[in-house]
Scaffold this motif. Sequence first.
Motif, mmCIF file in Angstrom:
data_model
loop_
_atom_site.group_PDB
_atom_site.id
_atom_site.type_symbol
_atom_site.label_atom_id
_atom_site.label_comp_id
_atom_site.label_asym_id
_atom_site.label_seq_id
_atom_site.Cartn_x
_atom_site.Cartn_y
_atom_site.Cartn_z
ATOM 1 N N TYR A 105 5.362 23.430 2.271
ATOM 2 C CA TYR A 105 5.910 22.080 2.119
ATOM 3 C C TYR A 105 5.003 21.194 1.270
ATOM 4 C CZ TYR A 105 10.069 22.683 4.907
ATOM 5 O OH TYR A 105 11.309 23.076 5.340
ATOM 6 N N GLU A 109 6.632 19.192 -1.797
ATOM 7 C CA GLU A 109 6.477 17.748 -1.949
ATOM 8 C C GLU A 109 5.890 17.392 -3.312
ATOM 9 O OE1 GLU A 109 4.161 16.516 1.342
ATOM 10 O OE2 GLU A 109 5.791 16.628 2.796
ATOM 11 N N LEU A 153 12.391 14.395 0.844
ATOM 12 C CA LEU A 153 11.195 15.243 0.772
ATOM 13 C C LEU A 153 10.440 14.859 -0.485
ATOM 14 C CD1 LEU A 153 9.537 17.608 1.938
ATOM 15 C CD2 LEU A 153 10.814 19.108 0.407
ATOM 16 N N GLY A 154 9.192 14.393 -0.319
ATOM 17 C CA GLY A 154 8.439 13.922 -1.473
ATOM 18 C C GLY A 154 9.213 12.831 -2.175
ATOM 19 N N GLY A 276 6.255 10.668 6.264
ATOM 20 C CA GLY A 276 6.081 12.056 5.860
ATOM 21 C C GLY A 276 5.110 12.844 6.701
#
Length: 437
Positions: A105, A109, A153-154, A276
Amino acid sequence: MATLGDDTLTLQESLRAFLARYPCRGRRWVALSGGLDSTVLLHLLSADGEPVSAVHVHHGLSPNADDWAEHCAELTDSLGVPLLTKPVAVDASGGVEAGARDARYRVFEQLLQPGDQLLLAHHGDDQVETFFLRLLRGAGPQGLSGMRSNRPLGQGQLLRPLLDVARRDLESYAREHELTWIEDESNLDVRFDRNYLRARVLPLLHERWPLRQRIRRATQNLNESASLLRELADSDLQACRHRAERLGESIALDPFHTFSAGRRRNVLRGWTESLGGAWPNAQQLAELEQQLASAEADRLPAVPLGRLVARRFRDRLFLTPVLPEVPEDFSVSWDGRHPLLLPGEGCLGPLPGWPATEYSVRFRRGGERARPLERQHSQTLKKLLQEYGLEPWLRERVPLIFEGERLLAVGDLFLCEGWGSEAPEALPDWRPLAFFD
């Protein structure tokens, strides 16, 4: 032709319908392990003419990892799909599975740009396994609501378009199109909880109940509860959230402590997720609440929450990244005209209105003294940083700006004596941590 269980839609039609709900404004990526699920997903997109790229994370945990990377390269070449392979180092201190997931992940990201999408090939059987794993770990409604079909996400978006698909449908599609895929030998190791469930427990339950349909119904109901809890967390955060230009976000503890224990935990979960961080478990929440309740003014408890750390200072609770080490005896020359990146992810902006000369930038080495502009006497820098309220975890990384051996400024806190009438109006623009911007 493979269909979605008892539905009349083909895999291709279902995927088209899903993606139509989430138009891509940037680049569309598929996380490609080389296994059955991601191979089918990539083939579906390629066969439909969708512009797509693939990313393969090379964990290096298996003796076959290089072969898997080569297989992914051959597959993408055959489909005419660009491939990015990213090797990672896995920190297995918290378990191999968790360490590998964290490493993946981090890649995802960093990869995603604004408007990009990352498609993961989790399917309905994965959702069943995830539900039981979280149930056995004592998860609440948010955890039991299962993997979400979409989330940020990111700088981009994560999508799971196959959550309503059974693994047997993916296998049928793969055989029909004569696809080849890799089998991770670790999937047979029942020492891992997911593998134990898959091999020993779930086959017995499948004999009696239609698990995928039942779990889907349960996760839909739990999603409603989870959504209400997120709404409550957002509302409560508005009452105590504070954004500081230099430090990102914190919450004020006085209004926070007026909430019930359940609402406090809900706020912490929602706040961590919004930034996050890893979802805090019950043990982490209990530890954090205990420290917040008992900490005296001069104590600074810090509780790890995955890639974030909860830190208290005075009447606020901060969420910061895990801070990288800064080198001892750091010193660098600087023209003051261009941004300067600092060790530990900090940054100094240009110095408008400052004289054009060569400056040097250092970190504290101990024993420094400074005299803020318009003061009559100097004091130790340690005492001044306390007086100016600089958070303790930043005191070792505050940049000291010198001309020769004359100290001109301490971060964005104050200018030092000696400028006279030439003192610039602007303090340095110091960003100690590149996060939450």
